[in-house]
Design a protein around this motif. Structure first.
Motif, mmCIF file in Angstrom:
data_model
loop_
_atom_site.group_PDB
_atom_site.id
_atom_site.type_symbol
_atom_site.label_atom_id
_atom_site.label_comp_id
_atom_site.label_asym_id
_atom_site.label_seq_id
_atom_site.Cartn_x
_atom_site.Cartn_y
_atom_site.Cartn_z
ATOM 1 N N ILE A 36 -100.877 76.008 27.180
ATOM 2 C CA ILE A 36 -99.484 76.248 26.790
ATOM 3 C C ILE A 36 -98.536 75.986 27.955
ATOM 4 N N ALA A 37 -97.434 75.318 27.665
ATOM 5 C CA ALA A 37 -96.389 75.048 28.653
ATOM 6 C C ALA A 37 -95.173 75.930 28.378
ATOM 7 N N LEU A 38 -94.388 76.142 29.401
ATOM 8 C CA LEU A 38 -93.089 76.803 29.269
ATOM 9 C C LEU A 38 -92.001 75.731 29.351
ATOM 10 N N PRO A 39 -90.777 76.023 28.927
ATOM 11 C CA PRO A 39 -89.706 75.013 28.979
ATOM 12 C C PRO A 39 -89.536 74.389 30.358
ATOM 13 N N SER A 40 -89.676 75.206 31.409
ATOM 14 C CA SER A 40 -89.468 74.700 32.773
ATOM 15 C C SER A 40 -90.541 73.703 33.199
ATOM 16 N N THR A 41 -91.729 73.802 32.615
ATOM 17 C CA THR A 41 -92.833 72.916 33.008
ATOM 18 C C THR A 41 -93.109 71.830 31.963
ATOM 19 N N LEU A 42 -92.406 71.869 30.827
ATOM 20 C CA LEU A 42 -92.706 70.955 29.728
ATOM 21 C C LEU A 42 -92.613 69.477 30.116
ATOM 22 N N PRO A 43 -91.520 69.012 30.779
ATOM 23 C CA PRO A 43 -91.448 67.590 31.137
ATOM 24 C C PRO A 43 -92.610 67.147 32.026
ATOM 25 N N PHE A 44 -92.948 67.960 33.030
ATOM 26 C CA PHE A 44 -94.056 67.622 33.919
ATOM 27 C C PHE A 44 -95.376 67.588 33.160
ATOM 28 N N ARG A 45 -95.606 68.602 32.311
ATOM 29 C CA ARG A 45 -96.849 68.672 31.555
ATOM 30 C C ARG A 45 -96.978 67.494 30.585
ATOM 31 N N GLU A 60 -83.713 81.683 18.404
ATOM 32 C CA GLU A 60 -82.388 81.119 18.184
ATOM 33 C C GLU A 60 -81.719 80.591 19.446
ATOM 34 N N SER A 61 -82.253 80.896 20.623
ATOM 35 C CA SER A 61 -81.648 80.413 21.867
ATOM 36 C C SER A 61 -81.879 78.913 22.067
ATOM 37 N N PHE A 62 -82.747 78.319 21.284
ATOM 38 C CA PHE A 62 -83.024 76.887 21.445
ATOM 39 C C PHE A 62 -81.801 76.084 21.037
ATOM 40 N N PRO A 63 -81.385 75.072 21.825
ATOM 41 C CA PRO A 63 -81.920 74.684 23.138
ATOM 42 C C PRO A 63 -81.061 75.178 24.291
ATOM 43 N N ALA A 64 -80.197 76.188 24.048
ATOM 44 C CA ALA A 64 -79.204 76.611 25.043
ATOM 45 C C ALA A 64 -79.826 76.944 26.396
ATOM 46 N N ALA A 65 -80.980 77.598 26.381
ATOM 47 C CA ALA A 65 -81.574 78.038 27.646
ATOM 48 C C ALA A 65 -82.626 77.071 28.173
ATOM 49 N N TRP A 66 -82.635 75.832 27.682
ATOM 50 C CA TRP A 66 -83.714 74.911 28.015
ATOM 51 C C TRP A 66 -83.340 73.905 29.095
ATOM 52 N N GLU A 73 -84.111 65.042 25.578
ATOM 53 C CA GLU A 73 -83.942 64.001 24.566
ATOM 54 C C GLU A 73 -84.869 62.822 24.847
ATOM 55 N N GLU A 74 -84.976 62.445 26.109
ATOM 56 C CA GLU A 74 -85.866 61.344 26.483
ATOM 57 C C GLU A 74 -87.318 61.719 26.194
ATOM 58 N N LEU A 75 -87.677 62.970 26.506
ATOM 59 C CA LEU A 75 -89.044 63.446 26.288
ATOM 60 C C LEU A 75 -89.398 63.428 24.811
ATOM 61 N N PHE A 76 -88.497 63.993 23.973
ATOM 62 C CA PHE A 76 -88.790 64.100 22.543
ATOM 63 C C PHE A 76 -88.666 62.757 21.826
ATOM 64 N N SER A 77 -87.939 61.826 22.415
ATOM 65 C CA SER A 77 -87.878 60.468 21.860
ATOM 66 C C SER A 77 -89.212 59.761 22.039
ATOM 67 N N ASP A 78 -89.864 60.052 23.166
ATOM 68 C CA ASP A 78 -91.128 59.389 23.485
ATOM 69 C C ASP A 78 -92.327 60.061 22.819
ATOM 70 N N ALA A 96 -81.856 70.335 17.048
ATOM 71 C CA ALA A 96 -83.133 69.625 17.153
ATOM 72 C C ALA A 96 -82.940 68.130 16.937
ATOM 73 N N SER A 97 -82.142 67.778 15.945
ATOM 74 C CA SER A 97 -81.898 66.368 15.641
ATOM 75 C C SER A 97 -81.238 65.652 16.813
ATOM 76 N N ARG A 98 -80.284 66.328 17.468
ATOM 77 C CA ARG A 98 -79.614 65.717 18.617
ATOM 78 C C ARG A 98 -80.595 65.441 19.756
ATOM 79 N N LEU A 99 -81.638 66.264 19.834
ATOM 80 C CA LEU A 99 -82.638 66.094 20.886
ATOM 81 C C LEU A 99 -83.800 65.207 20.430
ATOM 82 N N LYS A 100 -83.644 64.571 19.253
ATOM 83 C CA LYS A 100 -84.663 63.652 18.713
ATOM 84 C C LYS A 100 -85.916 64.375 18.226
ATOM 85 N N ILE A 101 -85.763 65.659 17.891
ATOM 86 C CA ILE A 101 -86.853 66.383 17.243
ATOM 87 C C ILE A 101 -86.654 66.251 15.742
ATOM 88 N N ARG A 102 -87.591 65.605 15.066
ATOM 89 C CA ARG A 102 -87.399 65.299 13.652
ATOM 90 C C ARG A 102 -87.952 66.376 12.731
#
Length: 221
Positions: A36-45, A60-66, A73-78, A96-102
């Protein structure tokens, strides 16, 4: 990746309090769950583990605290990503849609449904079912391996064999005219079957009917 290989899934939670959520997914057929990853480590993982899909559990805090939305957006696009939200609101879906999460689903979901949703998302489908299938309590629980009552999964009527055929052809992107030619029936008959499928599945569109069909196992990925 070979067709029979399990999908490599990177789980991510917005709080360590939610880490137990994925216990029901470990050992599930069709997926291989990473640590499991946390938001802070997600791009690296995501870069180091190169998963086939990401599954996020967030409230409900998604994605304000991320943090960096551009990086996300680049990560979720890939990488195809499924968001499991405490409340599937219009605001969450738009964020979610703005961040490319479908694909956006409620937290209360069975293992089978989640595996199907992951596979559908990797295949290019957008899985969005806003209403939970089970009563939701105040706390986030783990994925349910089986519903206590199978009828709770979907209150829809069973599809006939011909309706199932039509649904699978709709999932392939075929229009009414092509479906009619393939089944050797009139276009009017196909329209009738499509309307019946939508009504039985409680779907508002052909795309939503396909999504529900995937989660019910009526449509193969």
């Amino acid at each position: 990746m070979r067709p029979l290989d399990p999908l490599l899934v990177l789980p991510c939670v917005d709080s360590t309090l939610h880490s137990s959520y994925f216990e029901g997914l470990r050992g599930a057929r069709g997926v291989d769950l990473l640590r499991i990853a946390l938001p802070s480590t997600l791009p690296f993982r995501a870069q180091s583990d190169n998963p086939d899909a990401i599954v996020i559990v967030a409230e409900e805090s998604f994605p304000a605290a991320w943090g960096n939305n551009g990086l996300l957006e680049e990560l979720f696009s890939d990488t195809p990503t499924v968001l499991l939200a405490g409340t599937v609101s219009g605001g969450i879906a738009r964020s979610a849609s703005r961040l490319k999460i479908r694909s956006v689903l409620p937290l209360v979901i069975t293992t089978h449904q989640l595996v199907a949703a992951i596979a559908a998302t990797v295949a290019g489908f957008a899985v969005t079912l806003p209403q939970p299938f089970f009563p939701v309590g105040g706390e986030i629980r783990s994925i349910r391996s089986e519903p206590s009552n199978p009828a709770q999964l979907f209150s829809a009527e069973h599809l006939t064999a011909r309706e199932g055929e039509v649904l699978r052809l709709v999932a392939l992107g075929q229009g009414n005219k092509k479906i009619a030619a393939q089944l050797n029936v009139s276009e009017h008959t196909v329209k009738f079957h499509v309307s019946s499928v939508l009504a039985k599945l409680g779907a508002r569109s052909r795309t939503e009917a396909v999504t529900i069909g995937i989660l019910r196992g009526l449509v193969a990925i």
